[in-house]
Design an enzyme around this catalytic site. Structure first.
Site, mmCIF file in Angstrom:
data_model
loop_
_atom_site.group_PDB
_atom_site.id
_atom_site.type_symbol
_atom_site.label_atom_id
_atom_site.label_comp_id
_atom_site.label_asym_id
_atom_site.label_seq_id
_atom_site.Cartn_x
_atom_site.Cartn_y
_atom_site.Cartn_z
ATOM 1 N N SER A 160 28.460 -26.140 22.059
ATOM 2 C CA SER A 160 29.318 -25.181 22.743
ATOM 3 C C SER A 160 30.217 -26.060 23.449
ATOM 4 O O SER A 160 30.850 -27.025 22.606
ATOM 5 C CB SER A 160 28.837 -24.467 23.863
ATOM 6 O OG SER A 160 29.646 -23.424 24.418
ATOM 7 N N ARG B 139 31.253 -14.203 34.986
ATOM 8 C CA ARG B 139 30.014 -14.461 34.316
ATOM 9 C C ARG B 139 29.456 -13.475 33.383
ATOM 10 O O ARG B 139 28.741 -13.795 32.300
ATOM 11 C CB ARG B 139 28.981 -14.747 35.451
ATOM 12 C CG ARG B 139 27.490 -15.343 34.832
ATOM 13 C CD ARG B 139 27.936 -16.642 34.015
ATOM 14 N NE ARG B 139 26.621 -17.495 33.711
ATOM 15 C CZ ARG B 139 26.485 -18.410 33.055
ATOM 16 N NH1 ARG B 139 27.514 -19.077 32.548
ATOM 17 N NH2 ARG B 139 25.410 -19.040 32.759
ATOM 18 N N ASP C 266 26.187 -16.555 15.920
ATOM 19 C CA ASP C 266 27.248 -16.956 16.918
ATOM 20 C C ASP C 266 28.459 -16.367 16.611
ATOM 21 O O ASP C 266 29.234 -16.971 15.861
ATOM 22 C CB ASP C 266 27.113 -18.420 16.900
ATOM 23 C CG ASP C 266 28.190 -19.154 18.036
ATOM 24 O OD1 ASP C 266 28.754 -18.229 18.746
ATOM 25 O OD2 ASP C 266 27.871 -20.309 18.112
ATOM 26 N N HIS D 198 25.386 -17.331 20.285
ATOM 27 C CA HIS D 198 25.811 -18.413 20.682
ATOM 28 C C HIS D 198 24.908 -19.317 21.463
ATOM 29 O O HIS D 198 24.546 -20.325 21.282
ATOM 30 C CB HIS D 198 26.919 -18.143 21.569
ATOM 31 C CG HIS D 198 27.594 -19.534 21.874
ATOM 32 N ND1 HIS D 198 28.214 -20.653 21.054
ATOM 33 C CD2 HIS D 198 27.809 -20.053 23.235
ATOM 34 C CE1 HIS D 198 28.486 -21.576 21.898
ATOM 35 N NE2 HIS D 198 28.376 -21.410 23.212
ATOM 36 N N ASP D 199 23.888 -18.528 22.418
ATOM 37 C CA ASP D 199 23.005 -19.305 23.243
ATOM 38 C C ASP D 199 21.900 -19.919 22.481
ATOM 39 O O ASP D 199 21.165 -20.614 22.993
ATOM 40 C CB ASP D 199 22.312 -18.123 23.873
ATOM 41 C CG ASP D 199 22.574 -18.277 25.490
ATOM 42 O OD1 ASP D 199 23.519 -19.247 25.541
ATOM 43 O OD2 ASP D 199 22.430 -17.207 26.054
#
Lengths: 396, 201
Positions: A164, A233, A330, A363-364
């Site tokens: 990232s 967040r 992602d 994405h994680d």
């Protein structure tokens, strides 16, 4: 990117680690930032694990993602249950094998986990900098890391690895300091943010700045903009997941109730989850820091910075071997962005490997246990180690 | 390693640069690296196979051979290899021209469709042949091209690409063993292997 991903320990740990602080930028040797501003007395929090070999050829720099920190692996105290953020990847026998490699991880400048940033006391005003802190870039982060690597007496890093925003630092390292990197592993990253990625960051920043407690960034005595930061967040978290992972994890399940409440409580599990993640984040992160770091990620544009808009020209500076990895689900940094960088590398005749890993978690995925990812990174590093650290060709 | 790959490996000079299109798990590249010190690159569309090859420490790109081959500069490699994949290629002429653009030499191996067993099957049963080399039924085969060795030679003439080397082989039931066929290869060989030089050379 979301450091709050559940951490699963997959084997031996590096054990006790310590956070150190590296200070530089005394008068006459200040840090010159890309914005043109200068910063004196800069602190970088960093941790190391493993042992640096005698000729200092086994060092790997790990670059953390947006809101990460230097605590990459291990624990601070015997009774501390909180392991490092990449515990599954860093440790004895793990892909970043601390029996073989010396791992370095530092908190980025602009962060709030021990390195200089908006929380740092401004000597001129005797209070935290807040938004008086200069805007930093990915390049500034990397030039600070370079000074840390210098101070450890390491001439050439065996590898730089990160996912990232950490992956952006990896790419920056490889073209900014081509002679100081044997191999680069940019994971789930991009050479520049898409309009969509900037858009999500802007919504997150606006959530902070719209909180009256933000007060132009001057809130350290009056009370922090907790609600704004929590919403920021929450926005981020959505971008780290995927439609499939959300459906799998939450679907439309209700939270602690049998039917909808007809009010504005968190009816759905996904709402409750995002609120929980938001609130948890507020306890460990600084709102101004979030503004600075997202801005740095938005400004990052490797082809403009180093290639007049051409990625091929930008990578003509690079000399290292690359392992580029993307993940199918992602959508924050989709595979086409990784493919574009791979194309730029290939056109320069660089040694590059690329794999798009099938993973439903968005994405994680780069932070989650994945056997394929482990094998790719482990195998690639074995080769780099044999070719660069043990073998003949230190110059490729 | 497959026998056709052993033949191909024997054609490669030490220290050469090699691009293997459809490299699967990289056994040829790994072999060449260890035995001949070549600098190899592979392209493989299957994620699992590409991942396995990279984990061996090979430079491999997970992707489609048509797209990926286009990125390389002219004459980037000494050899470009396409082993047992031609029968699945949609536009063989375009691909082989690209291979000859990025490589000094191009090596192609393919199952010989007009092998005697295939001919007998068609002739006596009247059905599409199914063999060890082409083990599929008409409805599930990924092989969209039938290539007799003789036709491939004519194709090379059409391309104006010189055949630098060619060998026909017949493999045993273990595909790691085989022998070369010099008598009526179009009838007796199970595979053809060709090395082509650049167009107009």
């Amino acid at each position: 990117m979301s450091k709050d991903t559940e951490i699963i320990d997959t084997g031996a740990s590096v054990g006790l680690v310590q956070r150190h602080t590296f200070t530089f930028g005394k008068t006459g040797d200040t840090l010159k930032l890309e914005s043109g501003r200068e910063l004196a007395s800069v602190h970088l929090a960093y941790e190391t694990c493993g042992t640096l070999n005698a000729d200092k050829t086994n060092a790997i720099l790990v670059c953390h993602a947006l809101t990460g920190d230097s605590h990459v692996a291990g624990y601070y105290q015997e009774d501390d249950p909180k392991l490092g953020w990449w515990e599954i990847m860093v440790g004895p026998g793990k892909p970043l094998d601390t029996d073989k490699y010396f791992i370095i991880c530092s908190n980025v400048i602009g962060g709030c986990m021990g390195s200089s940033g908006p929380v740092t006391r401004n000597p001129e005003k005797d209070k935290p900098y807040g938004t008086d802190f200069p805007v930093v870039t990915i390049g500034d982060m990397v030039s600070c890391q370079r000074r840390l690597v210098d101070s450890l007496g390491i001439e050439k890093l065996l590898a730089v690895v990160g996912g990232s925003v950490g992956g952006m630092q990896v790419l920056e390292w490889s073209v900014r300091y081509p002679d100081r990197v044997c191999a680069a592993l940019p994971l789930a990253t991009t050479t520049k943010h898409s309009a969509q990625a900037i858009a999500f960051n802007e919504v997150a920043r606006q959530a902070i700045m719209a909180d009256p407690k933000w007060n132009g960034g001057d809130y350290y005595e009056s009370g922090r903009p907790e609600h704004g930061l929590a919403v920021a967040r929450m926005v981020g978290h959505i971008t780290y997941l995927s439609d499939e992972s959300m459906r799998h994890k939450f679907d439309r399940k209700l939270q602690d109730r049998g039917e909808v409440s007809f009010d504005f409580e968190a009816d759905f599990q996904v709402e409750s989850y995002l609120r929980y993640q938001g609130n948890k984040f507020v306890n460990r992160f600084d709102a101004n820091s979030f503004l600075y770091l997202t801005k740095a990620a938005d400004y990052f544009n490797l082809e403009n910075q180093y290639g007049d808009g051409s990625l091929v020209a930008a990578f003509s500076r690079a000399k290292c071997r690359y392992l580029v990895i993307s993940f199918t689900s992602d959508w924050l940094y989709p595979t086409y962005q990784s493919k574009a960088m791979v194309k730029g590398m290939k056109k320069n005749g660089l040694d590059v490997s690329f794999c798009e890993i099938e993973a439903p978690w968005g994405h994680d995925a780069f932070l989650l246990p994945n056997e394929r990812l482990d094998k790719l990174i482990g195998g690639f590093l074995d080769r780099v180690h044999a070719e660069c650290a043990l073998g003949a060709d230190n110059e490729i | 390693m497959r026998f056709d790959l052993q033949v191909i490996a024997s054609w490669i000079e030490p220290e050469a640069t090699v691009l293997d299109l459809g490299c699967r798990t990289g056994s040829l590249l790994d072999h060449l690296r260890q035995e001949k010190g070549t600098k190899g690159t592979g392209i493989e569309i299957d994620q699992e196979a590409a991942g396995e090859a990279i984990a061996k420490g090979l430079s491999v790109i997970h992707g489609d051979i048509y797209e990926e081959v286009e990125d390389y500069p002219d004459n980037a490699f000494d050899y470009v290899i396409l082993s047992q994949t031609l029968q699945q290629v949609y536009d063989p002429e375009k691909l082989i021209r690209e291979m000859l653009r990025v490589g000094h030499r191009c090596i192609v191996s393919f199952p010989n469709f007009t092998h005697m067993k295939n001919r007998f099957q068609m002739f006596f049963t009247g059905r599409a042949p199914v063999s060890k080399e082409l083990p599929y039924e008409w409805f599930n085969t990924p092989n969209i091209r039938v290539i007799p060795i003789t036709d491939f030679r004519r194709f090379c003439v059409g391309l104006d690409a010189p055949i630098v080397k060619e060998v026909a082989i017949s493999t045993h039931h273990h595909d790691t063993k085989g022998r070369t066929i010099t008598f009526l290869p179009n009838l007796f060989a199970t595979f053809g292997i060709f090395m082509l030089g650049q167009v107009g050379e």
